[in-house]
Scaffold this active site. Sequence first.
Site, PDB file in Angstrom:
ATOM      1  N   GLU A 132       0.833  -1.202   0.000  1.00 14.82           N
ATOM      2  CA  GLU A 132       0.000   0.000   0.000  1.00 14.82           C
ATOM      3  C   GLU A 132       0.866   1.249   0.000  1.00 14.82           C
ATOM      4  OE1 GLU A 132      -1.142   0.523   4.717  1.00 14.82           O
ATOM      5  OE2 GLU A 132      -2.299  -0.934   3.555  1.00 14.82           O
ATOM      6  N   CYS A 133       0.400   2.263  -0.706  1.00 12.30           N
ATOM      7  CA  CYS A 133       1.023   3.584  -0.775  1.00 12.30           C
ATOM      8  C   CYS A 133       2.518   3.489  -1.089  1.00 12.30           C
ATOM      9  CB  CYS A 133       0.742   4.369   0.506  1.00 12.30           C
ATOM     10  SG  CYS A 133       0.843   6.163   0.251  1.00 12.30           S
ATOM     11  N   GLY A 134       3.400   3.795  -0.148  1.00 12.67           N
ATOM     12  CA  GLY A 134       4.828   3.753  -0.416  1.00 12.67           C
ATOM     13  C   GLY A 134       5.302   2.396  -0.879  1.00 12.67           C
TER      14      GLY A 134
END
Length: 468
Positions: free
Chosen positions: A336-338
Amino acid sequence: MRLPRIMLSAGSSGSGKTLLTCGLLKALSDLGVKTASFKCGPDYIDPMFHSRVLGIPSRNLDTFFTGEKRTRYLLGKGAQNCDLAVMEGVMGYYDGLGGTTTKASAYDLARVTDTPVILIVNSKGMSVSLAAYIKGFLEYKEDSRIKGVILNQLSPMLYPRMKALLEEELGIQVLGYVPKLEDCVLESRHLGLLLPHEVKDLQEKLKKLSSVLKDTVDIQKIRKLAESAGELLLPENLKDEEEAFSFRLGERVRIGVARDEAFCFFYQDNFQLLQEMGAEMVWFSPLHDPCLPSDLDGLLFYGGYPELYAGALGENQSMLQSVRRAVKGGLPCMAECGGFMYLHGEMEGMDGGIYKMAGVLPGRVYRTPKLRRFGYVTLKQRKPVLGTEALGEIPAHEFHYFDSENCGESFRAQKPISSQAWECIHGTPSLMAGFPHLYYYAAPKVPRAFLTACAAYKQNLRKKAGCP
């Protein structure tokens, strides 16, 4: 459940909530009070500071993610065997969902958990106007639950007069003040405060702040206020809550978790639930380790600041190759995300350079001048992910300045109280990767599907090796 508890909130971000919460936690710890700490909302950084003070994990409470009953359940579970619970609010006290409601605000959490609130008031540049400011917060909602105030950045000379005026005119307890402390400021950057390990002399700052608070804030009155909280109303049938999280693997699986300076945004409760369901966490560093740990059954990449370390991540070619081989070879992975950014072919760093990444997903991640798709969303599944089509609707959160040429389309994200919606998340039988952050207690089917895929992967490896 009998649980003394208190919330520290404020009229806006930047009023000193995190700093004063950490100072109070340190002062209580020094007094031998066994304290549990919580952060309202989907924040990763503030709980890190709480944990540095207490030496134990801090947790999140979020009524958007878990509703009323489950939020109370998680508060009770997270504060077991503690003398007192301290919650830190989020943004302004009444600021909630969609920017136009109080849903999922600090006020909402105080209401749901019936918690007394101390309003931290940034008093810089005000005197009598403090009365009008505080009165507005007290009267905006009849059940404001604001029982006391602390005046931040107030002159010691002015405090006695302000305390007398506010208590006489508003009938509110003034529990103390904090003078301006130039050397105790916590600096920020694009995603919030600097991380605890980046703050020079953090422990010395916290010691100084705690010492100041012991002189200028009535800690004993704060404890009495916390003790005045009524019993925490847990769900009538706890089995209903516990059954939602009752899935257990027959055999433990080893899950590699990326954890270092670049990947550091975690919900502590996610780890707890994974472990209860049958996962063993195996930490590794995409920055510093040459390759993945051996004998893994799954991979987790959470968020953080990979954009600050893009050059170093790109230079660690052996790790990038190890991740690419493993995930493309079928090792179950959630990112997720990064972590999602790291799986791309290329990533733009904060320095403007373009760096090769793991290459699990085609495309480039690039920097944008403002927050992209910021805030809460509800994810609606459109395609099979991790071997299931039954994940349903998932409450989630996004907060990033970067975007991707290839965001995925296994889910549709819908903003609450808005017509905004977009496609997101890459899904395969062994992969779930996208920008949204997930809190597993809000969607226990997700960790269940992931761990089931991990167990199947482990069993398939055994069969290939000719093992029973």
